[in-house]
Design a protein around this motif. Structure first.
Motif, PDB file in Angstrom:
ATOM      1  N   CYS A  36       1.765   7.613   2.203  1.00  0.00           N
ATOM      2  CA  CYS A  36       1.227   6.643   1.501  1.00  0.00           C
ATOM      3  C   CYS A  36       0.314   6.421   0.329  1.00  0.00           C
ATOM      4  O   CYS A  36      -0.096   7.394   0.476  1.00  0.00           O
ATOM      5  CB  CYS A  36       0.536   5.501   2.486  1.00  0.00           C
ATOM      6  SG  CYS A  36      -0.489   3.629   2.162  1.00  0.00           S
TER       7      CYS A  36
ATOM      8  N   CYS B 216      -3.364  -1.515   9.208  1.00  0.00           N
ATOM      9  CA  CYS B 216      -3.416  -1.525   8.104  1.00  0.00           C
ATOM     10  C   CYS B 216      -4.292  -2.500   7.952  1.00  0.00           C
ATOM     11  O   CYS B 216      -3.329  -3.832   7.444  1.00  0.00           O
ATOM     12  CB  CYS B 216      -1.658  -1.144   7.858  1.00  0.00           C
ATOM     13  SG  CYS B 216      -2.030  -0.862   5.684  1.00  0.00           S
TER      14      CYS B 216
ATOM     15  N   ARG C 121       1.112  -1.373   0.346  1.00  0.00           N
ATOM     16  CA  ARG C 121      -0.054  -0.002   0.283  1.00  0.00           C
ATOM     17  C   ARG C 121       0.922   1.396  -0.497  1.00  0.00           C
ATOM     18  O   ARG C 121       0.538   1.810  -0.986  1.00  0.00           O
ATOM     19  CB  ARG C 121      -0.307  -0.008   1.383  1.00  0.00           C
ATOM     20  CG  ARG C 121      -2.225  -1.166   0.988  1.00  0.00           C
ATOM     21  CD  ARG C 121      -3.081  -1.538   2.626  1.00  0.00           C
ATOM     22  NE  ARG C 121      -3.931  -2.143   2.078  1.00  0.00           N
ATOM     23  CZ  ARG C 121      -4.742  -2.545   3.097  1.00  0.00           C
ATOM     24  NH1 ARG C 121      -4.996  -1.964   4.491  1.00  0.00           N
ATOM     25  NH2 ARG C 121      -5.751  -3.614   2.754  1.00  0.00           N
TER      26      ARG C 121
ATOM     27  N   CYS D  89      -6.772   4.473   7.895  1.00  0.00           N
ATOM     28  CA  CYS D  89      -5.608   5.742   7.123  1.00  0.00           C
ATOM     29  C   CYS D  89      -6.156   6.152   8.213  1.00  0.00           C
ATOM     30  O   CYS D  89      -4.421   7.257   8.162  1.00  0.00           O
ATOM     31  CB  CYS D  89      -5.970   5.433   5.868  1.00  0.00           C
ATOM     32  SG  CYS D  89      -6.227   3.898   4.865  1.00  0.00           S
TER      33      CYS D  89
ATOM     34  N   CYS E 152      -3.369   6.656  11.338  1.00  0.00           N
ATOM     35  CA  CYS E 152      -2.191   5.709  11.057  1.00  0.00           C
ATOM     36  C   CYS E 152      -0.461   6.822  10.683  1.00  0.00           C
ATOM     37  O   CYS E 152      -1.125   7.872   9.694  1.00  0.00           O
ATOM     38  CB  CYS E 152      -2.078   5.280   9.023  1.00  0.00           C
ATOM     39  SG  CYS E 152      -0.223   4.554   8.817  1.00  0.00           S
TER      40      CYS E 152
HETATM   41  S1  SF4 Z   1      -2.445   4.845   5.618  1.00  0.00           S
HETATM   42 FE1  SF4 Z   1      -1.433   3.431   6.690  1.00  0.00          FE
HETATM   43  S2  SF4 Z   1      -3.239   1.933   6.825  1.00  0.00           S
HETATM   44 FE2  SF4 Z   1      -3.632   3.325   5.448  1.00  0.00          FE
HETATM   45  S3  SF4 Z   1      -3.573   2.058   3.472  1.00  0.00           S
HETATM   46 FE3  SF4 Z   1      -1.548   3.128   4.185  1.00  0.00          FE
HETATM   47  S4  SF4 Z   1      -0.358   2.265   5.171  1.00  0.00           S
HETATM   48 FE4  SF4 Z   1      -2.634   0.979   5.767  1.00  0.00          FE
END
Ligand code: SF4
Length: 368
Positions: A223, A207, A161, A214, A217
């Motif tokens: 990300c 996650c 991700r 998110c 996070c």
């Molecule tokens: S922001 Fe964090 S929880 Fe969301 S997809 Fe990316 S790594 Fe995963």
């Protein structure tokens, strides 16, 4: 992962780390390697909530390797009953017996030799029954605070991700290498133990597969999938089918013995120094492909030879590439190069040590 992201990850973990029977209150403390090994093996394919009670009962009955090594299989199975996958318990017992036997086999007293414990190198650990690259990395980083990487399903989901990787490590060797590369980057720090454990925890509690949290996070800022609103599209649910790709790679040599390299912006090897390459039909050998003029000026070419074709796999791509060896009549600093790419001229004598990818090295080997 950049230092700011890692710092945010650590702060998040310090605030959010769950209390677990195998996790000491001081998150910076060295762990008991035996406890790390047992808990990580139990956690393979079993939920944390289930493992808690099993781990406590196990450690009460088998508090160390030597006690475990003296047990028989029937009793070990009794303490494993309900966790499933009994081969894990059988391998734990085999490994305990091997480690205990080696510990007692030198003729030294235990006191002189120190306590019977798990080996301290990946090679020795991975040679033991039931210990794979993940468990070895967990023991080395969590118990011994070594800069060792780990990669499990949680970390795969997070990396996929963060960087929008639309393939899985099991797709190919090069796909696995890309994931392990990110895992090693995270572990290349004196705080590797905390980064590894924080990512495992983030994968488990934040996650998540279906509904990642998110907004809360610590890695949201960096990300890609979150930024694009595509978090749940990664990682792909199944192994990707292979894709065929045919192209041409250019080995361009200047009159003063330098080789043209490109840094990123191409189909493969993004962010790496590589030989220029582009998609082309199978007739690249017949004259200079039009695409090649994005890299060099046709009127500076002294000679051009087709030097064969090589095969190579990158992630899900099955590559077949024609090699064109082009000599220029101009020196590197006078040669015209296109504006589309970041070019670099490297010494021909140092070419093999400069390129760090086998795609470029395979082509060079066919020419020099
Ligand atoms: S922001 Fe964090 S929880 Fe969301 S997809 Fe990316 S790594 Fe995963």
């Amino acid at each position: 992962m950049n230092p700011d992201s890692l710092k945010r990850l650590r702060s998040w973990f310090v605030k959010n780390a769950a209390e677990l029977p195998w996790r000491p209150a001081d998150l910076n403390a060295l762990r008991d390697p035996y406890a790390v090994w047992i808990s990580e093996t139990m956690l393979q394919q079993t939920q944390v909530s289930t493992v808690r009670e099993y781990f406590i009962r196990w450690m009460e009955r088998f508090p160390d390797i030597e006690t475990l090594a003296k047990a028989d299989e029937a009793e070990v199975f009794k303490y494993w009953q309900g966790l499933g996958y009994y081969s894990r318990a059988r391998n734990i017992l085999k490994t305990a017996k091997i480690v205990a036997l080696r510990h007692g086999s030198t003729g030294l007293t235990n006191q002189a030799q120190g306590p019977c414990t798990m080996p301290r190198t990946r090679k020795e650990l991975e040679a033991l029954p039931g210990i794979g690259s993940y468990t070895a990395g967990a023991i080395l980083s969590l118990a011994y605070h070594q800069r060792e990487a780990i990669l499990d399903g949680n970390l795969v989901r997070i990396f996929s991700r963060l960087y929008e990787l639309d393939f899985l490590p099991m797709d190919s060797r090069s796909a696995a290498e890309i994931y392990w590369g990110y895992a090693r980057e995270v572990a290349d720090s004196p705080k590797a133990y905390m980064h590894n454990e924080a990512l495992m925890e983030l994968g488990r509690t934040g996650c998540k597969i279906k509904a990642p949290l998110c907004e809360k996070c610590p890695l949201a800022k960096s990300c890609k999938a979150f930024a694009d609103g595509r978090a749940t599209e990664f990682p792909p649910t199944k192994k990707r089918t292979e894709k065929n790709w045919h192209g041409a790679v250019l080995v361009v040599e200047s009159a003063d013995d330098k080789i043209l390299a490109v840094n990123g912006g191409q189909k493969f090897l993004d962010g790496q120094l590589a030989l220029p390459h582009f998609e082309s039909a199978r007739n690249a050998t017949k004259g200079l492909p039009a695409k090649a003029e994005e890299y060099i000026n046709a009127d500076e070419i002294e000679s051009m030879e087709y030097r064969g074709t090589f095969r190579h796999n990158i992630t899900v791509h099955k590559i077949e590439c024609d090699i064109l060896y082009i000599k220029l009549r101009t020196n590197a600093n006078h040669a015209g190069t296109g504006e589309k790419f970041a070019f670099q001229w490297i010494e021909k004598a140092k070419a093999f040590e400069t390129f760090a990818n086998s795609f470029s090295l395979k082509a060079l080997k066919k020419v020099f």
